[in-house]
Design an enzyme around this catalytic site. Structure first.
Site, PDB file in Angstrom:
ATOM      1  N   ARG A 154       0.952  -1.287   0.154  1.00 17.63           N
ATOM      2  CA  ARG A 154      -0.267   0.087   0.082  1.00 17.63           C
ATOM      3  C   ARG A 154       0.908   1.493   0.057  1.00 17.63           C
ATOM      4  NH1 ARG A 154      -3.910   2.614   4.599  1.00 17.63           N
ATOM      5  NH2 ARG A 154      -5.169   4.190   3.060  1.00 17.63           N
ATOM      6  N   HIS A 155       0.339   2.308  -0.542  1.00 17.79           N
ATOM      7  CA  HIS A 155       1.146   3.658  -0.654  1.00 17.79           C
ATOM      8  C   HIS A 155       1.318   4.123   0.896  1.00 17.79           C
ATOM      9  CE1 HIS A 155      -2.618   5.566   0.358  1.00 17.79           C
ATOM     10  NE2 HIS A 155      -3.243   4.884  -0.559  1.00 17.79           N
ATOM     11  N   HIS A 208      -3.086   0.064  -3.472  1.00 15.69           N
ATOM     12  CA  HIS A 208      -3.950   0.761  -2.220  1.00 15.69           C
ATOM     13  C   HIS A 208      -3.978  -0.591  -1.202  1.00 15.69           C
ATOM     14  CE1 HIS A 208      -4.743   4.067  -4.948  1.00 15.69           C
ATOM     15  NE2 HIS A 208      -4.657   2.957  -5.949  1.00 15.69           N
TER      16      HIS A 208
END
Length: 623
Positions: free
Chosen positions: A365-366, A550
């Protein structure tokens, strides 16, 4: 205390009064504690010492359920000790490391003799006496060793007890249950079906072979002394998840929970849907109080970590007679004991498996996005009257990349915060320290994902060697977009002009125009499955394929690789909301077996606390 409850306790207490009051109970009564609360404290701590009970009472002084007449639940287990126990614990550790946690990891190695039953607090001592009497009566006929044969299926792995020995154990369980039921006025049900010692349960089918290989390293004929042990648990939290606090948390608001490092917290998964992101609501095992805590201050614990061991009966074997040799460590509940011979066997299995590994896929995930900290209106806080950007807080990015359309489009496509940049670079440096070779990098078109990929590459010192492939198909489930439209992302040319290391020659598998606003869950699952398969096909070389996406990406892009069906849409959101910034999953390819397996990521997780905005005037200069 209500009159009705007082009458209930009096009725229960007089129903079976013992000739002499327990010394422990008497000590608590002299300190002024009411009888029913003192008995509750003793039952909750295993009736071991007056200090344990007094500490429990002090911790639970604000427990709203302290007066509730809710008894503990009890179970009788037959547990191995000695070398067999050591081998089982080594299997527990290795199976969890290689295949992830399954249901068997929730409880220590055991054979269930009598499943959980309730017993009134003032009658628990009867259970102790019963265990001693029944144990004594079976001590001469108890087998010196128990016959164990390995049994495996697609969802279960364990040892079955041989019939002749199982019959003795069933007779022992039946004798205990009959006497305990009669003397303690409770309903105890013995286990009379196939007795077994579970090694793994409810695991993914593709892990079966690995688990079987690890189980074959266990010699069921190893020396072992068996112990019949009585455990208890709090019946109110049977279907809850158990979390362990990693750090101390001091409440900032009245509805938050005070926790110390090592505390256990019971969390009901069905009550978390309305809780703010990053928080959970639960009940403290130590204090009985309920409130909100930051989720990243905790980790999943095992179900049995909060159980209390009351009494045990050690069955003497001819070679031991209750003695323990110097070479055998003391048995600890859920402890991990190192055994060199077992470790060598496991190492051999691992070396055979690692020889077949070819590629890895690291899905991440970012990092922390700016609107996660400052809210959806973050951009308004950073614009001057003439529409120019300025840094209103050090956690805002120092600058925003140039884009050809309106700056307002950053609201739906926000950048990383300064902390997000730091997080990403830190992960890259950690990957470098572990010697991870990243051969390909794919990113969602969201700016926060591209920035995360860029800073990870910088930490890896690969930003001049590996370029980022922007893949629109990696974007999150579009139903979750608050604007109900696909954001206006910066195009590849803009990103390259803004000094992001973009592979401008790459053409995505899913053009941006193919993303559908408010797509169904089925459409999202199909898109994710198709994209990951196309990425794998396009990257045949050894090394790691880094995918920055994400929270939803971790499940959506790994489960198709593992051959697993998609999660139910009903619990998908609940799983995703628990994934923190830079949460990651790692899959390795077993090429000779034509399959992938999920293993521990190459780096540790990144945990940190919140840091609220501070105005020096408040409390320093002004009252």
């Amino acid at each position: 205390m209500a009159v009705a409850e007082t009458q209930l306790y009096a009725k229960v207490a007089n129903k079976h009064r013992r000739k002499s009051t327990s010394v422990l109970l008497e000590s608590l009564l002299t300190k002024g504690f009411p009888a029913h609360i003192a008995q509750k404290a003793l039952a909750a701590t295993g009736q071991k010492t007056i200090e344990d009970a007094a500490k429990w009472l002090h911790s639970h002084c604000n427990d709203p359920s302290l007066d509730d007449p809710i008894p503990q639940e009890y179970a009788l287990y037959l547990c191995p000790t000695g070398r067999l126990h050591d081998h089982l614990q080594e299997f527990w550790k290795e199976s969890k490391r290689q295949c992830g946690k399954n249901r068997a990891h929730e409880i220590f190695p055991h054979i269930t003799l009598c499943d959980f039953f309730t017993c009134e607090d003032q009658k628990v001592e009867i259970l102790y006496d019963t265990l001693k009497r029944v144990g004594d009566s079976f001590s001469q006929c108890f087998p010196p060793s128990i016959s164990l044969s390995l049994h495996s299926s697609t969802s279960y792995l364990g040892f079955f007890i041989g019939d002749s020995h199982a019959n003795i154990l069933k007779e022992f369980a039946l004798a205990f249950s009959s006497e305990a039921s009669a003397q303690a006025d409770c309903h105890v049900k013995p286990c009379l079906k196939q007795l077994h010692l579970t090694l793994a349960h409810k695991f993914y089918p593709h892990h079966q072979k690995t688990l079987e290989e690890l189980a074959k390293c266990i010699n069921p004929g190893e020396s072992c002394q068996w112990v019949a042990a009585l455990y208890s648990r709090d019946m109110r939290f049977v279907h809850y998840q158990t979390l362990r606090a990693l750090f101390q948390y001091k409440p900032q608001n009245i509805d938050e929970l005070m926790i110390n490092a090592g505390d256990f917290v019971y969390v009901d998964p069905t009550q978390q849907s309305d809780v703010s992101e990053g928080w959970v609501i639960g009940t403290s095992h130590r204090t009985g109080c309920r409130g909100f805590i930051p989720e990243n201050y905790t980790e999943r614990a095992s179900e049995s970590d909060t159980w209390v061991k009351h009494r045990e009966y050690v069955f003497a074997t001819p070679s031991r007679l209750f003695t323990r040799t110097e070479n055998e460590p003391n048995v600890k509940l859920n402890g991990e004991v190192h055994n060199p011979s077992m470790s060598r066997s496991v190492t051999n299995v691992l070396s055979l498996q690692n020889a077949t590994l070819r590629r890895g896929v690291l899905v991440m995930r970012h990092g922390e996005r700016v609107d996660q900290v400052f809210g959806k209106s973050w951009l308004q806080q950073c614009l001057t009257a003439d529409g120019k950007y300025y840094r209103a807080d050090l956690n805002f990015p120092s600058t925003l990349p140039k884009r050809k359309d309106s700056m307002k489009n950053f609201e739906c496509d926000p950048p990383l915060s300064s902390c997000g940049v730091f997080q990403s670079r830190l992960i890259g440096e950690a990957l470098l320290d572990q010697g991870v070779t990243v051969s390909y990098v794919y990113s969602s078109p969201a700016l926060r994902c591209i920035q995360t990929a860029q800073h990870i590459l910088q930490g890896l010192k690969l930003d001049q060697k590996v370029k980022i492939r922007v893949e629109p198909g990696l974007f999150e489930w579009t139903k979750w977009e608050a604007s109900r439209v696909i954001p206006n992302f910066m195009d590849v040319a803009e990103l390259a002009e803004a000094s992001y290391k973009i592979d401008t020659s790459y053409r995505g598998n899913f053009p941006l125009s193919s993303l559908v606003p408010s797509e169904s869950y089925e459409e999202y699952v199909r898109r994710s499955s198709a994209v990951i398969k196309q990425i794998i096909t396009a990257c045949p070389s050894k090394g790691v394929i880094l995918i920055v996406g994400h929270g939803s990406s971790l499940a959506s892009f790994t489960r198709p690789l593992l051959g697993l069906p998609a999660r139910d849409s009903s619990n998908f959101a609940q799983v995703v909301r628990k994934i923190p910034s830079l949460g990651m999953c790692f899959c390795e390819e077993l090429k000779e077996e034509n399959k992938w397996q999920m293993v521990n990521p190459p780096v540790k997780t990144l945990t940190h606390g919140a840091n609220a905005a501070f105005n020096w005037r408040n409390g320093i200069v002004e009252d």
